[in-house]
Design a protein around this motif. Structure first.
Motif, PDB file in Angstrom:
ATOM      1  N   ILE A 189       0.836  -1.202   0.000  1.00 29.74           N
ATOM      2  CA  ILE A 189       0.000   0.000   0.000  1.00 29.74           C
ATOM      3  C   ILE A 189       0.872   1.253   0.000  1.00 29.74           C
ATOM      4  CG2 ILE A 189      -1.744   1.311   1.273  1.00 29.74           C
ATOM      5  CD1 ILE A 189      -2.679  -1.417   2.426  1.00 29.74           C
ATOM      6  N   ALA A 190       1.878   1.268   0.880  1.00 31.19           N
ATOM      7  CA  ALA A 190       2.756   2.430   0.986  1.00 31.19           C
ATOM      8  C   ALA A 190       3.522   2.671  -0.309  1.00 31.19           C
ATOM      9  CB  ALA A 190       3.731   2.237   2.152  1.00 31.19           C
ATOM     10  N   THR A 191       3.966   1.601  -0.963  1.00 32.41           N
ATOM     11  CA  THR A 191       4.724   1.721  -2.206  1.00 32.41           C
ATOM     12  C   THR A 191       3.855   2.291  -3.324  1.00 32.41           C
ATOM     13  OG1 THR A 191       6.114  -0.151  -1.565  1.00 32.41           O
ATOM     14  CG2 THR A 191       6.106   0.467  -3.897  1.00 32.41           C
ATOM     15  N   CYS A 192       2.639   1.762  -3.450  1.00 31.93           N
ATOM     16  CA  CYS A 192       1.736   2.284  -4.483  1.00 31.93           C
ATOM     17  C   CYS A 192       1.416   3.756  -4.235  1.00 31.93           C
ATOM     18  CB  CYS A 192       0.447   1.470  -4.516  1.00 31.93           C
ATOM     19  SG  CYS A 192       0.665  -0.220  -5.111  1.00 31.93           S
ATOM     20  N   GLY A 193       1.331   4.117  -2.979  1.00 32.96           N
ATOM     21  CA  GLY A 193       1.024   5.500  -2.628  1.00 32.96           C
ATOM     22  C   GLY A 193       2.147   6.472  -2.919  1.00 32.96           C
ATOM     23  N   GLN A 194       3.333   5.952  -3.260  1.00 32.70           N
ATOM     24  CA  GLN A 194       4.474   6.820  -3.562  1.00 32.70           C
ATOM     25  C   GLN A 194       4.508   7.261  -5.025  1.00 32.70           C
ATOM     26  OE1 GLN A 194       8.280   5.360  -2.072  1.00 32.70           O
ATOM     27  NE2 GLN A 194       7.254   4.378  -0.345  1.00 32.70           N
ATOM     28  N   GLU A 195       3.533   6.847  -5.813  1.00 34.21           N
ATOM     29  CA  GLU A 195       3.465   7.323  -7.203  1.00 34.21           C
ATOM     30  C   GLU A 195       3.392   8.845  -7.206  1.00 34.21           C
ATOM     31  OE1 GLU A 195       3.478   8.325 -10.762  1.00 34.21           O
ATOM     32  OE2 GLU A 195       3.613   6.138 -10.457  1.00 34.21           O
ATOM     33  N   ALA A 196       4.360   9.473  -7.880  1.00 30.79           N
ATOM     34  CA  ALA A 196       4.490  10.933  -7.841  1.00 30.79           C
ATOM     35  C   ALA A 196       3.511  11.654  -8.745  1.00 30.79           C
ATOM     36  CB  ALA A 196       5.927  11.327  -8.187  1.00 30.79           C
ATOM     37  N   ASP A 197       3.077  11.005  -9.801  1.00 26.35           N
ATOM     38  CA  ASP A 197       2.169  11.649 -10.747  1.00 26.35           C
ATOM     39  C   ASP A 197       0.726  11.501 -10.246  1.00 26.35           C
ATOM     40  OD1 ASP A 197       0.424  12.207 -12.911  1.00 26.35           O
ATOM     41  OD2 ASP A 197       2.007  11.739 -14.360  1.00 26.35           O
ATOM     42  N   PRO A 198       0.065  12.593  -9.884  1.00 22.76           N
ATOM     43  CA  PRO A 198      -1.288  12.496  -9.326  1.00 22.76           C
ATOM     44  C   PRO A 198      -2.283  11.821 -10.262  1.00 22.76           C
ATOM     45  CG  PRO A 198      -0.396  14.703  -9.024  1.00 22.76           C
ATOM     46  CD  PRO A 198       0.541  13.983  -9.929  1.00 22.76           C
ATOM     47  N   GLN A 199      -2.102  12.021 -11.568  1.00 19.19           N
ATOM     48  CA  GLN A 199      -3.028  11.414 -12.519  1.00 19.19           C
ATOM     49  C   GLN A 199      -2.857   9.894 -12.570  1.00 19.19           C
ATOM     50  OE1 GLN A 199      -2.212  13.671 -16.159  1.00 19.19           O
ATOM     51  NE2 GLN A 199      -4.088  14.861 -15.825  1.00 19.19           N
ATOM     52  N   ILE A 200      -1.617   9.443 -12.534  1.00 19.13           N
ATOM     53  CA  ILE A 200      -1.369   7.998 -12.543  1.00 19.13           C
ATOM     54  C   ILE A 200      -1.845   7.372 -11.234  1.00 19.13           C
ATOM     55  CG2 ILE A 200       0.427   6.226 -12.562  1.00 19.13           C
ATOM     56  CD1 ILE A 200       1.987   7.934 -14.521  1.00 19.13           C
ATOM     57  N   LEU A 201      -1.601   8.065 -10.119  1.00 16.91           N
ATOM     58  CA  LEU A 201      -2.066   7.566  -8.824  1.00 16.91           C
ATOM     59  C   LEU A 201      -3.581   7.433  -8.818  1.00 16.91           C
ATOM     60  CD1 LEU A 201      -1.538   6.758  -5.901  1.00 16.91           C
ATOM     61  CD2 LEU A 201      -1.610   9.192  -5.288  1.00 16.91           C
ATOM     62  N   ALA A 202      -4.273   8.451  -9.326  1.00 14.09           N
ATOM     63  CA  ALA A 202      -5.740   8.410  -9.375  1.00 14.09           C
ATOM     64  C   ALA A 202      -6.214   7.280 -10.282  1.00 14.09           C
ATOM     65  CB  ALA A 202      -6.285   9.748  -9.853  1.00 14.09           C
ATOM     66  N   LEU A 203      -5.521   7.084 -11.392  1.00 14.41           N
ATOM     67  CA  LEU A 203      -5.894   6.017 -12.314  1.00 14.41           C
ATOM     68  C   LEU A 203      -5.696   4.649 -11.651  1.00 14.41           C
ATOM     69  CD1 LEU A 203      -6.793   5.078 -15.112  1.00 14.41           C
ATOM     70  CD2 LEU A 203      -4.373   5.181 -15.829  1.00 14.41           C
ATOM     71  N   ALA A 204      -4.578   4.483 -10.973  1.00 13.91           N
ATOM     72  CA  ALA A 204      -4.315   3.216 -10.286  1.00 13.91           C
ATOM     73  C   ALA A 204      -5.389   2.939  -9.234  1.00 13.91           C
ATOM     74  CB  ALA A 204      -2.931   3.251  -9.641  1.00 13.91           C
ATOM     75  N   THR A 206      -8.415   3.986  -9.291  1.00 18.83           N
ATOM     76  CA  THR A 206      -9.656   3.687 -10.008  1.00 18.83           C
ATOM     77  C   THR A 206      -9.655   2.261 -10.547  1.00 18.83           C
ATOM     78  OG1 THR A 206      -9.927   5.999 -10.654  1.00 18.83           O
ATOM     79  CG2 THR A 206     -11.153   4.366 -11.915  1.00 18.83           C
ATOM     80  N   LEU A 207      -8.516   1.796 -11.038  1.00 16.58           N
ATOM     81  CA  LEU A 207      -8.428   0.487 -11.661  1.00 16.58           C
ATOM     82  C   LEU A 207      -8.267  -0.650 -10.662  1.00 16.58           C
ATOM     83  CD1 LEU A 207      -6.056   1.304 -14.676  1.00 16.58           C
ATOM     84  CD2 LEU A 207      -8.558   1.125 -14.680  1.00 16.58           C
ATOM     85  N   ALA A 208      -7.847  -0.329  -9.449  1.00 16.52           N
ATOM     86  CA  ALA A 208      -7.615  -1.373  -8.439  1.00 16.52           C
ATOM     87  C   ALA A 208      -8.881  -2.196  -8.209  1.00 16.52           C
ATOM     88  CB  ALA A 208      -7.147  -0.737  -7.131  1.00 16.52           C
ATOM     89  N   SER A 209      -8.736  -3.526  -8.276  1.00 20.34           N
ATOM     90  CA  SER A 209      -9.895  -4.389  -8.069  1.00 20.34           C
ATOM     91  C   SER A 209      -9.497  -5.587  -7.222  1.00 20.34           C
ATOM     92  CB  SER A 209     -10.496  -4.816  -9.415  1.00 20.34           C
ATOM     93  OG  SER A 209      -9.517  -5.467 -10.213  1.00 20.34           O
ATOM     94  N   SER A 210      -9.897  -6.782  -7.620  1.00 16.92           N
ATOM     95  CA  SER A 210      -9.773  -7.948  -6.733  1.00 16.92           C
ATOM     96  C   SER A 210      -8.323  -8.271  -6.370  1.00 16.92           C
ATOM     97  CB  SER A 210     -10.435  -9.163  -7.372  1.00 16.92           C
ATOM     98  OG  SER A 210      -9.838  -9.476  -8.619  1.00 16.92           O
ATOM     99  N   GLY A 211      -7.404  -8.168  -7.324  1.00 11.94           N
ATOM    100  CA  GLY A 211      -6.014  -8.496  -7.024  1.00 11.94           C
ATOM    101  C   GLY A 211      -5.441  -7.597  -5.947  1.00 11.94           C
ATOM    102  N   PHE A 212      -5.638  -6.282  -6.109  1.00 15.10           N
ATOM    103  CA  PHE A 212      -5.123  -5.346  -5.111  1.00 15.10           C
ATOM    104  C   PHE A 212      -5.893  -5.490  -3.799  1.00 15.10           C
ATOM    105  CE2 PHE A 212      -4.745  -1.282  -2.931  1.00 15.10           C
ATOM    106  CZ  PHE A 212      -3.375  -1.063  -2.994  1.00 15.10           C
ATOM    107  N   ARG A 213      -7.210  -5.699  -3.903  1.00 13.15           N
ATOM    108  CA  ARG A 213      -8.016  -5.846  -2.692  1.00 13.15           C
ATOM    109  C   ARG A 213      -7.550  -7.042  -1.859  1.00 13.15           C
ATOM    110  NH1 ARG A 213     -12.623  -5.778  -4.933  1.00 13.15           N
ATOM    111  NH2 ARG A 213     -12.900  -8.028  -5.166  1.00 13.15           N
ATOM    112  N   ASP A 214      -7.272  -8.173  -2.519  1.00  9.13           N
ATOM    113  CA  ASP A 214      -6.849  -9.378  -1.805  1.00  9.13           C
ATOM    114  C   ASP A 214      -5.486  -9.201  -1.162  1.00  9.13           C
ATOM    115  OD1 ASP A 214      -9.178 -10.555  -2.631  1.00  9.13           O
ATOM    116  OD2 ASP A 214      -8.267 -11.753  -4.218  1.00  9.13           O
ATOM    117  N   THR A 215      -4.546  -8.597  -1.903  1.00  6.38           N
ATOM    118  CA  THR A 215      -3.178  -8.500  -1.395  1.00  6.38           C
ATOM    119  C   THR A 215      -2.984  -7.340  -0.426  1.00  6.38           C
ATOM    120  OG1 THR A 215      -2.603  -7.283  -3.410  1.00  6.38           O
ATOM    121  CG2 THR A 215      -2.102  -9.629  -3.368  1.00  6.38           C
TER     122      THR A 215
END
Length: 278
Positions: A189-204, A206-215
């Motif tokens: 979670i902390a690593t994904c949150g380090q994405e510097a580009d706000p648009q890419i972070l928002a997209l990630a 938005t796209l996060a689903s079962s794989g990210f939810r489970d892990t």
């Protein structure tokens, strides 16, 4: 049998619901008057109080506070205990609990019901929570066989699966399959949150689903519980994290070298090794 429960949250309340259904008398203690009243209303206990003295007549007492409070609660409870009282706990770490508790009260046996939900408190308590779930008991050389048999029978009443091991073996095993995943998941979670580009972070996001939810589920859980796992099972968790970091470094190396055949063999092996853990 008269069973006392200290801490009427998810685990304590669920234990009370099941044991009362089996005909045991259950006495509960909580810090909050409102929790005591609600536990009675929900049928988790026959009586409840903020006073540990309520448990003077209990044959078995189960300590269900946070890990850091288990030994202090036992110390506070001791003046009220019958000399014949058997005490156990539900903490997810055993060595740091069992050794001081058994020194203080020889008739103490560590326990760990490995069941739960994301919810907390007496309102989250439910019947049948432990059915089919592992329930670990960690006797030592000092443990009386009759006391262990008593706890085994109570766990069987829950229809849980009894597992007997040493406190040390328990702690290393849960470091692998419980405490390490919490730290790995939190780091994800902390690593994904380090994405510097706000648009890419928002997209990630938005796209996060079962794989990210489970892990990410366990890494997004109760911070207090995660911290206590680390504090009270530090040695075993450090060992597990070190081995895990070595595995990650190996994956990085394969990627750098574009060694796809070896990476594929690795993923084949992990696919085959997963089912026995489930």
């Amino acid at each position: 049998m008269i069973i006392g429960i200290v801490g009427l949250g998810l685990i304590g309340g669920s234990l009370g619901l099941d044991w009362r259904a089996q005909g045991h008398q259950v006495l509960g203690v909580s810090r909050q008057t409102s929790t005591c009243q609600r536990a009675i209303e929900r049928g988790a206990v026959d009586q409840a109080s903020q006073d540990l003295g309520l448990l003077a007549s209990a044959d078995v007492i189960v300590l269900c506070p946070p890990i850091a409070q288990i030994f202090p609660v036992l110390q506070a409870l001791t003046p009220h205990l019958s000399p014949q009282a058997l005490v156990t706990d539900v903490g997810s770490v055993k060595t740091a609990i069992v050794l001081p508790c058994q020194d203080h009260w020889p008739r103490f046996i560590g326990g760990h019901p490995m069941a739960g939900t994301a919810e907390q408190g007496i309102e989250a308590a439910e019947r049948g929570l432990f059915v089919g779930a592992p329930y670990v008991l960690t006797p030592t050389e000092q443990t009386l066989a009759a006391d262990l048999d008593t706890l085994i029978n109570l766990v069987n009443d829950l229809q849980a699966q009894v597992h007997i091991c040493s406190p040390e073996a328990h702690d290393q095993a849960v470091a692998w399959i419980s405490h390490l995943p919490v730290m790995v998941s939190a780091s994800l979670i902390a690593t994904c949150g380090q994405e510097a580009d706000p648009q890419i972070l928002a997209l990630a996001q938005t796209l996060a689903s079962s794989g990210f939810r489970d892990t990410s589920r366990v890494g997004g859980g109760n911070p207090e519980l995660g911290l206590m796992m680390a504090q009270f099972n530090r040695t075993a968790l450090l060992q597990s994290l070190t081995v895990y970091r070595q595995a990650l470094d190996q994956v990085v190396q394969w990627l750098q070298q574009e060694d796809w055949a070896v990476l594929y063999q690795y993923l084949q092996r992990t696919q085959a090794e997963r089912p026995p853990f489930l």
